[in-house]
Design a protein around this motif. Structure first.
Motif, mmCIF file in Angstrom:
data_model
loop_
_atom_site.group_PDB
_atom_site.id
_atom_site.type_symbol
_atom_site.label_atom_id
_atom_site.label_comp_id
_atom_site.label_asym_id
_atom_site.label_seq_id
_atom_site.Cartn_x
_atom_site.Cartn_y
_atom_site.Cartn_z
ATOM 1 N N THR A 42 15.459 -21.289 14.011
ATOM 2 C CA THR A 42 14.975 -22.226 13.186
ATOM 3 C C THR A 42 14.614 -22.263 11.764
ATOM 4 O OG1 THR A 42 14.281 -23.756 15.169
ATOM 5 C CG2 THR A 42 13.606 -24.384 13.137
ATOM 6 N N ARG A 43 15.223 -22.438 10.691
ATOM 7 C CA ARG A 43 14.830 -22.129 9.271
ATOM 8 C C ARG A 43 14.631 -23.678 8.799
ATOM 9 N NH1 ARG A 43 19.169 -18.842 6.463
ATOM 10 N NH2 ARG A 43 17.338 -17.948 5.263
ATOM 11 N N LEU A 44 13.598 -23.736 7.832
ATOM 12 C CA LEU A 44 13.269 -25.317 7.301
ATOM 13 C C LEU A 44 13.311 -24.976 5.946
ATOM 14 C CD1 LEU A 44 10.181 -25.793 9.862
ATOM 15 C CD2 LEU A 44 12.484 -26.673 10.085
ATOM 16 N N ARG A 45 13.587 -26.307 5.324
ATOM 17 C CA ARG A 45 13.544 -26.598 4.057
ATOM 18 C C ARG A 45 12.192 -27.511 3.995
ATOM 19 N NH1 ARG A 45 18.636 -28.246 4.858
ATOM 20 N NH2 ARG A 45 18.175 -30.118 4.318
ATOM 21 N N LEU A 84 14.521 -34.518 -2.720
ATOM 22 C CA LEU A 84 14.325 -33.285 -3.134
ATOM 23 C C LEU A 84 14.645 -32.254 -1.975
ATOM 24 C CD1 LEU A 84 10.522 -33.688 -4.591
ATOM 25 C CD2 LEU A 84 12.660 -32.784 -5.914
ATOM 26 N N LEU A 85 14.419 -32.736 -0.628
ATOM 27 C CA LEU A 85 14.703 -32.092 0.495
ATOM 28 C C LEU A 85 16.181 -31.607 0.554
ATOM 29 C CD1 LEU A 85 13.075 -30.701 2.669
ATOM 30 C CD2 LEU A 85 13.595 -32.949 4.042
ATOM 31 N N ASP A 86 16.935 -32.623 -0.038
ATOM 32 C CA ASP A 86 18.552 -32.361 0.090
ATOM 33 C C ASP A 86 19.002 -31.903 -1.092
ATOM 34 O OD1 ASP A 86 18.505 -33.473 2.607
ATOM 35 O OD2 ASP A 86 18.893 -35.729 1.910
ATOM 36 N N SER A 87 18.208 -31.481 -2.065
ATOM 37 C CA SER A 87 18.798 -30.954 -3.419
ATOM 38 C C SER A 87 19.289 -29.704 -3.492
ATOM 39 C CB SER A 87 17.563 -31.006 -4.448
ATOM 40 O OG SER A 87 16.553 -30.269 -4.156
ATOM 41 N N ARG A 88 20.102 -29.405 -4.387
ATOM 42 C CA ARG A 88 20.887 -28.239 -4.379
ATOM 43 C C ARG A 88 20.034 -27.156 -4.322
ATOM 44 N NH1 ARG A 88 24.140 -26.607 -10.196
ATOM 45 N NH2 ARG A 88 24.559 -24.475 -9.489
ATOM 46 N N PRO A 89 19.113 -26.902 -5.383
ATOM 47 C CA PRO A 89 18.214 -25.540 -5.525
ATOM 48 C C PRO A 89 17.803 -25.099 -4.122
ATOM 49 C CG PRO A 89 17.732 -27.127 -7.112
ATOM 50 C CD PRO A 89 18.634 -27.905 -6.089
ATOM 51 N N VAL A 90 17.027 -25.987 -3.369
ATOM 52 C CA VAL A 90 16.547 -25.424 -2.137
ATOM 53 C C VAL A 90 17.301 -25.273 -0.919
ATOM 54 C CG1 VAL A 90 15.974 -27.820 -1.187
ATOM 55 C CG2 VAL A 90 14.537 -25.953 -0.479
ATOM 56 N N LYS A 91 18.501 -25.949 -0.975
ATOM 57 C CA LYS A 91 19.608 -25.498 -0.031
ATOM 58 C C LYS A 91 20.117 -24.429 -0.289
ATOM 59 C CE LYS A 91 21.108 -30.181 2.066
ATOM 60 N NZ LYS A 91 22.485 -30.936 2.121
ATOM 61 N N ALA A 92 20.357 -24.220 -1.557
ATOM 62 C CA ALA A 92 21.135 -22.860 -1.913
ATOM 63 C C ALA A 92 20.226 -21.677 -1.851
ATOM 64 C CB ALA A 92 21.632 -22.838 -3.399
ATOM 65 N N MET A 93 19.015 -21.731 -1.767
ATOM 66 C CA MET A 93 18.041 -20.647 -1.981
ATOM 67 C C MET A 93 17.923 -20.329 -0.401
ATOM 68 S SD MET A 93 16.214 -18.884 -3.117
ATOM 69 C CE MET A 93 16.258 -17.252 -1.935
ATOM 70 N N PRO A 150 16.502 -27.712 -11.863
ATOM 71 C CA PRO A 150 17.028 -29.151 -12.018
ATOM 72 C C PRO A 150 17.243 -29.593 -10.525
ATOM 73 C CG PRO A 150 18.564 -27.565 -12.842
ATOM 74 C CD PRO A 150 17.409 -26.571 -12.347
ATOM 75 N N ALA A 151 16.525 -30.369 -9.794
ATOM 76 C CA ALA A 151 16.767 -31.013 -8.440
ATOM 77 C C ALA A 151 17.992 -32.140 -8.576
ATOM 78 C CB ALA A 151 15.543 -31.276 -7.618
ATOM 79 N N THR A 152 19.037 -31.601 -8.052
ATOM 80 C CA THR A 152 20.214 -32.706 -8.024
ATOM 81 C C THR A 152 20.675 -32.939 -6.603
ATOM 82 O OG1 THR A 152 21.907 -31.114 -8.719
ATOM 83 C CG2 THR A 152 20.948 -32.461 -10.532
ATOM 84 N N VAL A 153 21.041 -33.801 -6.284
ATOM 85 C CA VAL A 153 21.741 -34.113 -4.935
ATOM 86 C C VAL A 153 23.187 -34.655 -5.160
ATOM 87 C CG1 VAL A 153 21.521 -35.509 -2.912
ATOM 88 C CG2 VAL A 153 19.572 -34.702 -4.000
ATOM 89 N N GLU A 154 24.040 -33.937 -4.684
ATOM 90 C CA GLU A 154 25.557 -34.444 -4.725
ATOM 91 C C GLU A 154 25.922 -35.799 -4.245
ATOM 92 O OE1 GLU A 154 29.842 -32.732 -3.191
ATOM 93 O OE2 GLU A 154 28.130 -31.506 -2.660
ATOM 94 N N ASP A 204 19.075 -16.854 -9.589
ATOM 95 C CA ASP A 204 20.598 -16.691 -9.553
ATOM 96 C C ASP A 204 21.005 -18.179 -10.175
ATOM 97 O OD1 ASP A 204 23.450 -17.248 -8.472
ATOM 98 O OD2 ASP A 204 22.999 -15.841 -6.909
ATOM 99 N N ARG A 205 22.061 -17.931 -11.125
ATOM 100 C CA ARG A 205 22.717 -19.073 -11.824
ATOM 101 C C ARG A 205 23.106 -20.063 -10.832
ATOM 102 N NH1 ARG A 205 24.723 -19.891 -17.006
ATOM 103 N NH2 ARG A 205 24.291 -17.709 -17.419
ATOM 104 N N ARG A 206 23.657 -19.727 -9.694
ATOM 105 C CA ARG A 206 24.245 -20.742 -8.797
ATOM 106 C C ARG A 206 23.209 -21.536 -8.233
ATOM 107 N NH1 ARG A 206 27.346 -16.597 -5.091
ATOM 108 N NH2 ARG A 206 25.247 -15.832 -5.514
ATOM 109 N N ILE A 207 21.875 -21.015 -7.971
ATOM 110 C CA ILE A 207 20.730 -21.618 -7.384
ATOM 111 C C ILE A 207 20.017 -22.629 -8.305
ATOM 112 C CG2 ILE A 207 18.531 -21.231 -6.323
ATOM 113 C CD1 ILE A 207 19.896 -18.863 -5.042
#
Length: 346
Positions: A119-122, A150-159, A199-203, A224-227
């Motif tokens: 189990t890994r958590l955001r 925020l929980l579903d945003s790109r940066p925290v998922k990518a990290m 920048p927190a964005t959600v697809e 990381d630029r991708r994150i």
């Protein structure tokens, strides 16, 4: 017995912006999501759903915040996660030490799970006004929606995806309001440099907010630029460029360079003795290389050939050249300039 259709209709709320009302109480919000929940076989979904609140409870107890868990408001399971509200006065303590303690608890759990259900958590943290009267529909409003975004945003998922699954078990994202109130103000036992603006964005969602990433146990390349997103990286690099200083002293502005250009002509910054002519031809050659179809030729001065891309330069250069001859010469298709530049026009 009262029939269902005899019941009164639900009370209609007043239209927004129609009259002034008291704000609902401000609540801290914490939401968590398990990474790759749907990637597990369906038979394990129930196990994970039960394990998440149990792990949260243990982490709050170990961090000395059992009362926050016991007093949680409008708690709800989301299947692969959990959300609840709390007194925002405790927000600095959730940022630290709770997030770090949660990392430790998950590390122990994953080691002892022998890889069965890792189990890994955001985690997302936010603050805002929400109804809290004890009603079963409490806790609904924009702050709660933003917490989930925020929980579903790109940066925290990518990290979490880019980090080592053996080291990083928690990746947290703070809303800007949460960061400003609890971290930038100095109330949290973590320096602001532990947090990275993203920048927190959600697809697929109309959501784009400033937020702050915090990883208690980072691994891999955090910056990381991708994150972080191109916008944040570009702004960071632009700030570094703006802060460039002259080596002769701190705080001096960076050097600026001026390029002089004379399309289809010659720029002389000094005095030229002798004739000059500019003739365009169909090819371009400098030291044996061709550029754009023009050829440069000229007499040698001091053993060096002068080359200016784009023009055929003919004439006598054997005279003395006082000063610098700088700039670019670009040819005019078919035009020829001949004559002595010292000669006065009549």
């Amino acid at each position: 017995m009262r029939r269902p259709y005899d019941r009164p209709l639900p009370q209609a709320s007043a239209l927004p912006h129609s009259r002034s009302r008291q704000l609902p109480p401000y609540r801290g919000l914490v939401a968590v999501d398990a990474k790759d929940f749907t990637g597990y076989p369906a038979i394990e979904h129930g196990v994970i759903s039960r394990a998440v609140p149990e792990l949260l409870e243990r982490s709050f107890e170990r961090a000395g915040l059992a009362h926050v868990w016991d007093d949680r408001r409008f708690p709800a399971s989301t299947g692969d996660g959990y959300i609840f509200g709390f007194d925002p006065a405790w927000m600095p303590f959730l940022i630290h030490p709770w997030l770090h303690t949660l990392q430790d608890v998950l590390t122990e759990f994953n080691v002892h799970s022998a890889g069965a259900v890792r189990t890994r958590l955001r985690v997302s943290l936010h603050i805002g006004p929400l109804p809290d009267t004890g009603d079963e529909f409490d806790g609904n409003g924009t702050p709660r929606n933003d917490t989930h975004r925020l929980l579903d945003s790109r940066p925290v998922k990518a990290m979490l995806a880019a980090s080592s699954e053996s080291i990083t078990h928690v990746a947290a994202i703070l809303s800007d309001r949460c960061y400003q109130d609890a971290v930038a103000s100095g109330y949290t036992g973590r320096h602001p440099d532990h947090f990275v603006e993203v920048p927190a964005t959600v697809e697929g969602k109309r959501f784009d907010q400033r937020a702050w990433l915090y990883v208690p146990m980072p691994s891999g390349n955090l910056y990381d630029r991708r994150i972080l997103g191109d916008r944040v990286v570009d702004e960071h690099e632009s700030a570094k460029s703006t802060a460039d200083t002259d080596e002769r002293g701190v705080g001096r502005p960076a050097r600026s360079y001026v390029t002089q250009r004379a399309d289809r002509g010659i720029i002389n910054s000094g005095t030229v003795h002798g004739g000059q002519s500019v003739t365009n031809t169909g090819r371009d050659s400098i030291g044996g290389d061709r550029f754009g179809g023009d050829r440069f030729r000229g007499d040698k001065i001091g053993g060096d050939r002068l080359g200016i891309a784009g023009d055929y330069v003919g004439g006598n250069k054997s005279g003395t050249v006082n000063g610098n001859q700088a700039g670019s010469v670009h040819g005019n298709q078919g035009d020829t300039v001949r004559g002595n530049k010292k000669e006065k026009r009549r």
